[in-house]
Motif scaffolding. Structure first.
Motif, PDB file in Angstrom:
ATOM      1  N   ARG A 111      50.508  -5.424 -38.171  1.00 49.13           N
ATOM      2  CA  ARG A 111      51.290  -6.582 -38.621  1.00 49.13           C
ATOM      3  C   ARG A 111      50.732  -7.228 -39.877  1.00 49.13           C
ATOM      4  N   THR A 112      49.449  -7.027 -40.170  1.00 49.74           N
ATOM      5  CA  THR A 112      48.829  -7.726 -41.289  1.00 49.74           C
ATOM      6  C   THR A 112      48.553  -6.835 -42.495  1.00 49.74           C
ATOM      7  N   GLU A 113      48.336  -5.534 -42.261  1.00 50.58           N
ATOM      8  CA  GLU A 113      48.039  -4.653 -43.383  1.00 50.58           C
ATOM      9  C   GLU A 113      49.326  -4.238 -44.079  1.00 50.58           C
ATOM     10  N   GLY A 114      49.317  -4.316 -45.379  1.00 53.01           N
ATOM     11  CA  GLY A 114      50.495  -3.967 -46.159  1.00 53.01           C
ATOM     12  C   GLY A 114      50.531  -2.488 -46.500  1.00 53.01           C
ATOM     13  N   ARG A 115      51.365  -2.143 -47.452  1.00 48.90           N
ATOM     14  CA  ARG A 115      51.512  -0.759 -47.884  1.00 48.90           C
ATOM     15  C   ARG A 115      50.221  -0.282 -48.549  1.00 48.90           C
ATOM     16  N   ARG A 116      49.817   0.914 -48.214  1.00 46.41           N
ATOM     17  CA  ARG A 116      48.575   1.448 -48.751  1.00 46.41           C
ATOM     18  C   ARG A 116      48.763   1.889 -50.185  1.00 46.41           C
ATOM     19  N   SER A 117      47.871   1.452 -51.063  1.00 52.18           N
ATOM     20  CA  SER A 117      47.961   1.801 -52.483  1.00 52.18           C
ATOM     21  C   SER A 117      47.125   3.039 -52.755  1.00 52.18           C
ATOM     22  N   PRO A 118      47.668   4.017 -53.483  1.00 53.27           N
ATOM     23  CA  PRO A 118      46.883   5.226 -53.782  1.00 53.27           C
ATOM     24  C   PRO A 118      45.721   4.945 -54.736  1.00 53.27           C
ATOM     25  N   LYS A 119      45.762   3.835 -55.469  1.00 55.00           N
ATOM     26  CA  LYS A 119      44.712   3.496 -56.425  1.00 55.00           C
ATOM     27  C   LYS A 119      43.975   2.240 -55.974  1.00 55.00           C
ATOM     28  N   ALA A 120      43.643   2.176 -54.711  1.00 49.58           N
ATOM     29  CA  ALA A 120      42.955   1.002 -54.180  1.00 49.58           C
ATOM     30  C   ALA A 120      41.536   0.930 -54.746  1.00 49.58           C
ATOM     31  N   SER A 121      41.091  -0.268 -55.013  1.00 46.13           N
ATOM     32  CA  SER A 121      39.752  -0.473 -55.551  1.00 46.13           C
ATOM     33  C   SER A 121      38.709  -0.299 -54.449  1.00 46.13           C
ATOM     34  N   LYS A 122      37.443  -0.234 -54.859  1.00 43.85           N
ATOM     35  CA  LYS A 122      36.365  -0.110 -53.877  1.00 43.85           C
ATOM     36  C   LYS A 122      36.312  -1.338 -52.980  1.00 43.85           C
ATOM     37  N   LYS A 123      36.597  -2.500 -53.559  1.00 46.80           N
ATOM     38  CA  LYS A 123      36.588  -3.734 -52.779  1.00 46.80           C
ATOM     39  C   LYS A 123      37.683  -3.714 -51.716  1.00 46.80           C
ATOM     40  N   ALA A 124      38.871  -3.218 -52.080  1.00 48.44           N
ATOM     41  CA  ALA A 124      39.967  -3.141 -51.113  1.00 48.44           C
ATOM     42  C   ALA A 124      39.660  -2.125 -50.019  1.00 48.44           C
ATOM     43  N   LYS A 125      39.051  -0.998 -50.393  1.00 50.66           N
ATOM     44  CA  LYS A 125      38.687   0.006 -49.390  1.00 50.66           C
ATOM     45  C   LYS A 125      37.625  -0.536 -48.437  1.00 50.66           C
ATOM     46  N   ARG A 126      36.678  -1.293 -49.003  1.00 49.93           N
ATOM     47  CA  ARG A 126      35.635  -1.857 -48.149  1.00 49.93           C
ATOM     48  C   ARG A 126      36.222  -2.878 -47.176  1.00 49.93           C
ATOM     49  N   ALA A 127      37.167  -3.692 -47.667  1.00 51.13           N
ATOM     50  CA  ALA A 127      37.815  -4.669 -46.793  1.00 51.13           C
ATOM     51  C   ALA A 127      38.608  -3.983 -45.688  1.00 51.13           C
ATOM     52  N   LYS A 128      39.268  -2.876 -46.034  1.00 50.72           N
ATOM     53  CA  LYS A 128      40.036  -2.140 -45.020  1.00 50.72           C
ATOM     54  C   LYS A 128      39.101  -1.526 -43.978  1.00 50.72           C
ATOM     55  N   ARG A 129      37.945  -1.035 -44.428  1.00 46.74           N
ATOM     56  CA  ARG A 129      36.979  -0.472 -43.488  1.00 46.74           C
ATOM     57  C   ARG A 129      36.442  -1.552 -42.562  1.00 46.74           C
ATOM     58  N   HIS A 130      36.181  -2.747 -43.099  1.00 44.30           N
ATOM     59  CA  HIS A 130      35.699  -3.840 -42.258  1.00 44.30           C
ATOM     60  C   HIS A 130      36.742  -4.218 -41.207  1.00 44.30           C
ATOM     61  N   ARG A 131      38.020  -4.199 -41.590  1.00 44.11           N
ATOM     62  CA  ARG A 131      39.071  -4.507 -40.615  1.00 44.11           C
ATOM     63  C   ARG A 131      39.136  -3.450 -39.528  1.00 44.11           C
ATOM     64  N   SER A 132      38.968  -2.189 -39.908  1.00 43.54           N
ATOM     65  CA  SER A 132      39.043  -1.113 -38.913  1.00 43.54           C
ATOM     66  C   SER A 132      37.849  -1.150 -37.961  1.00 43.54           C
ATOM     67  N   GLN A 133      36.719  -1.704 -38.413  1.00 39.47           N
ATOM     68  CA  GLN A 133      35.527  -1.792 -37.575  1.00 39.47           C
ATOM     69  C   GLN A 133      35.479  -3.079 -36.768  1.00 39.47           C
ATOM     70  N   TRP A 134      36.473  -3.924 -36.914  1.00 45.33           N
ATOM     71  CA  TRP A 134      36.489  -5.215 -36.226  1.00 45.33           C
ATOM     72  C   TRP A 134      36.770  -4.985 -34.740  1.00 45.33           C
ATOM     73  N   SER A 135      35.780  -5.229 -33.894  1.00 42.14           N
ATOM     74  CA  SER A 135      35.875  -4.908 -32.462  1.00 42.14           C
ATOM     75  C   SER A 135      36.251  -6.137 -31.643  1.00 42.14           C
ATOM     76  N   PHE A 136      37.304  -6.864 -32.073  1.00 41.79           N
ATOM     77  CA  PHE A 136      37.711  -8.079 -31.359  1.00 41.79           C
ATOM     78  C   PHE A 136      38.228  -7.757 -29.962  1.00 41.79           C
ATOM     79  N   ALA A 137      38.900  -6.619 -29.812  1.00 46.08           N
ATOM     80  CA  ALA A 137      39.476  -6.285 -28.507  1.00 46.08           C
ATOM     81  C   ALA A 137      38.384  -6.084 -27.465  1.00 46.08           C
ATOM     82  N   GLU A 138      37.287  -5.436 -27.860  1.00 41.57           N
ATOM     83  CA  GLU A 138      36.194  -5.224 -26.918  1.00 41.57           C
ATOM     84  C   GLU A 138      35.557  -6.551 -26.525  1.00 41.57           C
TER      85      GLU A 138
END
Length: 435
Positions: free
Chosen positions: A294-321
């Motif tokens: 619901r929160t992540e938008g369309r993936r950009s093929p030319k995403a910056s390192k900062k955007a990739k790092r932010a996406k990785r942090h979101r994927s590692q967010w273990s709120f459900a656990e």
């Protein structure tokens, strides 16, 4: 009220008994892979009866499994294929919405099982002896072993609590077998008068959680140190993946287990911290189902390192656990956890009720209401709003006698009605804070 907990028991096995456990765990793993290939041949079926018809006799004769273990193999393979089909459907939906261009490849080949973990059914594959030992099935009949564990779990087993399935788990680093048993505990049914305090818990990445009770007391737990440790794991993993040697692969396996244990331990500590700081409370948790979609938008093929790092942090967010651990531990501490809608919790002013994105300047951690001027930490404001919604849940519980542990997110009209009620909630005792 029934609560299920997992008791991890360390089996004290002799070399002969360990050889018997090695044989049955390896046979079970080979049986899983055989049944997986048979299901793949049957158009990747997730039907346990079809797998049973195609593989049962071979599981009994070639691998030497008992009838119950053979049926358990079939059910586990069917559940695995069902999960793969669900992930495939989710991937197709995400590709249609433009969230990703990657094709899910989980069903391109038969799923492979590598873990030496098998499932026992209580009363059929394992049982307890009167002298405090456990009897479990192997390929050569039953073997009786002594075990060690957490004293409270041992007391529950000795008291004869209801048992569920158990898993025989092998830890390679210690060359040790463990039996993980599901214990069903019967606790008194909760009543609204049993919990005097209400705590709203806002989970996030900058702060693992911000908790505020009805008296305004708050607890902040930063996540910077944990994020740095996860980043360190990521850098080490990338370095090993670039090497690609056999020793690097072995280190990757050990690293993944270490990272998983680190995250689980951290969530255990956080959940215990909340229960210790706010004993006997009702904890309100955000319902974050499908939050990433619901929160992540369309993936950009030319995403910056900062955007990739932010996406990785979101994927590692273990709120459900973290929320799951808090929910199952709460009844054991005479507390309770309920879920409330997460919509606009950090954008609504708890003083005047005004809700707008503009209340979060630059989407930062500062909250400034553009109507009444109320200021504060955005995550604390979110925890206050969650606490108010939890109070409303308790009020409905007291008036109707029915407690909703989770909002009905599938009913749009019911959700809209709840959000309309939330706009009337106020933290301020003033009759009209806007004046």
């Amino acid at each position: 009220m029934r609560v299920t907990i997992s008791a991890k028991l360390k089996l004290r096995h002799t070399p002969e008994q360990k050889a018997m456990l090695d044989a049955v765990s390896l046979a079970y793993r080979d049986a899983l892979n055989f049944a997986s290939k048979e299901a793949f041949k049957l158009d990747k079926t997730s039907s346990a009866p079809k797998i049973h018809k195609a593989a049962y006799e071979t599981l009994r004769e070639r691998f030497g499994l008992g009838a119950q273990l053979a049926c358990t193999v079939e059910r586990q393979v069917a559940a695995t294929y069902k999960a793969q089909w669900t992930k495939l459907k989710q991937n197709l939906s995400a590709r249609e919405k433009g969230f990703t261009k990657r094709r899910y490849k989980g069903l391109d080949s038969a799923p492979k099982f590598v873990s030496r973990t098998l499932e026992y059914q209580y009363g059929r594959d394992y049982s307890w002896k009167k002298d405090g030992r456990v009897s479990i099935s192997t390929l050569r009949g039953r073997t009786v072993l002594e075990f060690d564990g957490y004293q409270k779990h041992l007391d529950a087993i000795a008291a004869g609590c209801e048992m569920g399935a158990a898993k025989l788990y092998y830890q390679k680093s210690k060359k040790q077998y463990y039996l993980i048993v599901a214990l069903n505990l019967e606790l008194p049914d909760p009543r609204p008068t049993d919990h005097k305090n209400v705590v709203g818990v806002d989970v996030g990445q900058r702060y693992h959680f911000v908790a505020t009770d009805q008296d305004g007391r708050s607890l902040f737990e930063k996540g910077a140190a944990t994020r740095q440790r996860k980043d360190q794991f990521t850098r080490t993993r990338k370095s090993l993946q670039r090497k690609g040697t056999r020793s690097a692969t072995r280190r990757l396996v050990a690293l993944s287990s270490r990272e998983r244990r680190f995250v689980a331990d951290r969530n255990h500590v956080l959940s215990q911290m909340l229960l210790t700081r706010f004993p006997g409370s009702i904890f309100g948790l955000e319902d974050l189902t499908n939050i990433r979609e619901r929160t992540e938008g369309r993936r950009s093929p030319k995403a910056s390192k900062k955007a990739k790092r932010a996406k990785r942090h979101r994927s590692q967010w273990s709120f459900a656990e973290l929320q799951t651990m808090l929910a199952y531990k709460a009844p054991l501490h005479v507390a309770l956890a309920v879920r409330v809608d997460a919509n606009y919790t950090s954008q609504c002013c708890p003083r005047c009720g005004h809700c707008s994105k503009a209340n979060r300047p630059n989407a930062g951690l500062e909250f400034v209401c553009e109507v009444c001027g109320d200021q504060g930490h955005a995550d604390r404001v979110a925890s206050v709003n969650i606490g108010l919604r939890t109070m409303l849940v308790r009020q409905d519980w007291m008036s109707t006698g029915a407690l909703s542990m989770r909002p009905d997110v599938s009913d749009n009209e019911a959700k809209a009605a709840r959000l309309s009620r939330y706009t009337e909630l106020r933290w301020s005792p003033d009759a009209n804070p806007r004046l």
